[in-house]
Design a protein around this motif. Sequence first.
Motif, PDB file in Angstrom:
ATOM      1  N   GLY A  86       0.783  -1.226   0.000  1.00  0.00           N
ATOM      2  CA  GLY A  86       0.000   0.000   0.000  1.00  0.00           C
ATOM      3  C   GLY A  86       0.811   1.270   0.000  1.00  0.00           C
TER       4      GLY A  86
ATOM      5  N   ARG B  81     -11.413   2.271  -2.118  1.00  0.00           N
ATOM      6  CA  ARG B  81     -11.068   1.158  -2.999  1.00  0.00           C
ATOM      7  C   ARG B  81     -12.355   0.580  -3.559  1.00  0.00           C
ATOM      8  NH1 ARG B  81     -10.236  -4.431  -2.200  1.00  0.00           N
ATOM      9  NH2 ARG B  81      -8.781  -5.356  -3.707  1.00  0.00           N
TER      10      ARG B  81
ATOM     11  N   VAL C  68      -9.780   2.193   2.328  1.00  0.00           N
ATOM     12  CA  VAL C  68      -8.442   1.647   2.556  1.00  0.00           C
ATOM     13  C   VAL C  68      -7.807   2.392   3.716  1.00  0.00           C
ATOM     14  CG1 VAL C  68      -6.162   1.347   1.555  1.00  0.00           C
ATOM     15  CG2 VAL C  68      -8.179   0.997   0.158  1.00  0.00           C
TER      16      VAL C  68
END
Length: 552
Positions: A62, A542, A552
């Motif tokens: 991420g 997301r 997220v």
Amino acid sequence: MTGCTHSSSSPSAEEDAPVSFTDVTEQANLDDFQHRTGAFGEKWFPETMGSGGGFIDYNGDGRLDILLAGGGVWPKSEVDLEHALWLYRNDGNGSFTLVSEEAGLGAVEAYGFGVTVADYNNDGHSDFLLTTLNRNLLFRNEGDGTFTEVGKEAGLTAPPEWSSSAAFFDADNDGHLDLYVGNYVKWSRENDLFCSVDGKTKAYCTPEEYEGAIGRFYHNDGDGTFTEWTERAGFQSSPGKTLGVTMLDYNRDGWMDLYVANDMERNLLYENNGDGTFTERGRVSGTAYSQSGQVRAGMGTDAGIVDSTGRSTIFVGNFSREKISVFRHQRDGLFRDRSARSGVGRPGKFTLGFGLFLFDAELNGTLDLFVANGHVQPDIESIDRAVHYKQRPHLFLNNGKGRFDEMTVEQGPLADSLVARGAAYGDYDKDGDLDILVTENEGEAHLWQNRVRDQENGPNYLRVQLQGTESNRDGIGARVRIEYGEEQQERVLRTGSSYLSSIELALTFGLGGQSQVEQVTVHWPSGEVDRISAVQANQTLRIVEGEGRAAV
């Protein structure tokens, strides 16, 4: 089709500016990177053109990592090439760690130029292409933090060519990312020409001296391999000398079109026929030449909606004493040259723009324009006193109506003169605003942290990440629209753009003081449409195709 507007200015100090950047290259541990050209006095043409880089989340944590092309050296070069590829892992604390060796990239040998990132095989891991002076290299992400080079076995079997910018996109909307690779000129050490300004001393040649090399189009077969469809798809007529490629859907039919910026050849607009084949419409659309009908030295390019019309505008960086190109779609496939009216033409006359992209620097809902500049002739100042080898970048702020004003400062990275080439944006520090990565020719990489969110009562944002199911996994080519009050913004998720560089694969919408978005609509390449209502600001949304949302 924009958000909040602003009254622009040209402050003398960066603290007075509506947005500011801080050079964090050293504290991010990126200052050991060095691009190499291999120059040893022969002034071979490829030495002037590199190099690029970009953002990639290679390990799926991420956080945006950084990938840089190291350039190359010649057999007679006095320096070594430490790495053809420099992969820096984002450690999440503002710093990066060089991991080329452990990622399987330490032994790569190539004279590299650009990188393009996408999940070409839909396995959930980001892969990338390295364009080179010879054979292009495709690196498959194995999902364990390592890469395997699979170019030949994947079908990228074109003869050795000097490639530049490339773009992954789904030409036929079958859920698999195809690949367009722009090629430059037919150059080799054996056919190198003697070019000179004074008739005695060798100088770097210009592209007019060489024959162009046509671009290549590869159709994704859906099993991890590609088949070259250059002629079948309609790309055979390219004059070559390509330096920039960007994707757009200017006629809003759900099929991705391509714009190709060429160096001293006409620029090309490939309209998708709705079946994965293309018709070239550069001349008839008004995007091939300058207003006076001349070819220009097209380099970096990008496209987006920059005003309230909802129509695409194409930007192209050009040579010094050539204005930055600005083409706004009017109707029925016709574009109008708005270089002068947009405000970017005159300031760009004496700079040479390579990396170029649209992004919302201020998070106020309008797309601004960044241009990374640098000349190709080290002795240009002895020839043209108004033009410098090292040049400041441009940051043009959009007033929301497609009119731009350059933000000039006397301090900070925007005041630094560079021999810039590649440029990309991404939110590496996950604070919601967009940071800038710039690469130099025979020089360093620079990471500039955006500080707009550091302001008291700083602007709000919404970031959108996509995951395709019927569409390609990355959602490349999806059109995302957000609505709030009487305002709306629209973006297309794309790869490539700029010059030899790869932007992040997420969309950032600046909201200014808006705390909620009433509706987010995603038009997927498959034809699926997702709508999400009542989305709070300052989050990453997301969206999985057909399944709604998850923060997220």
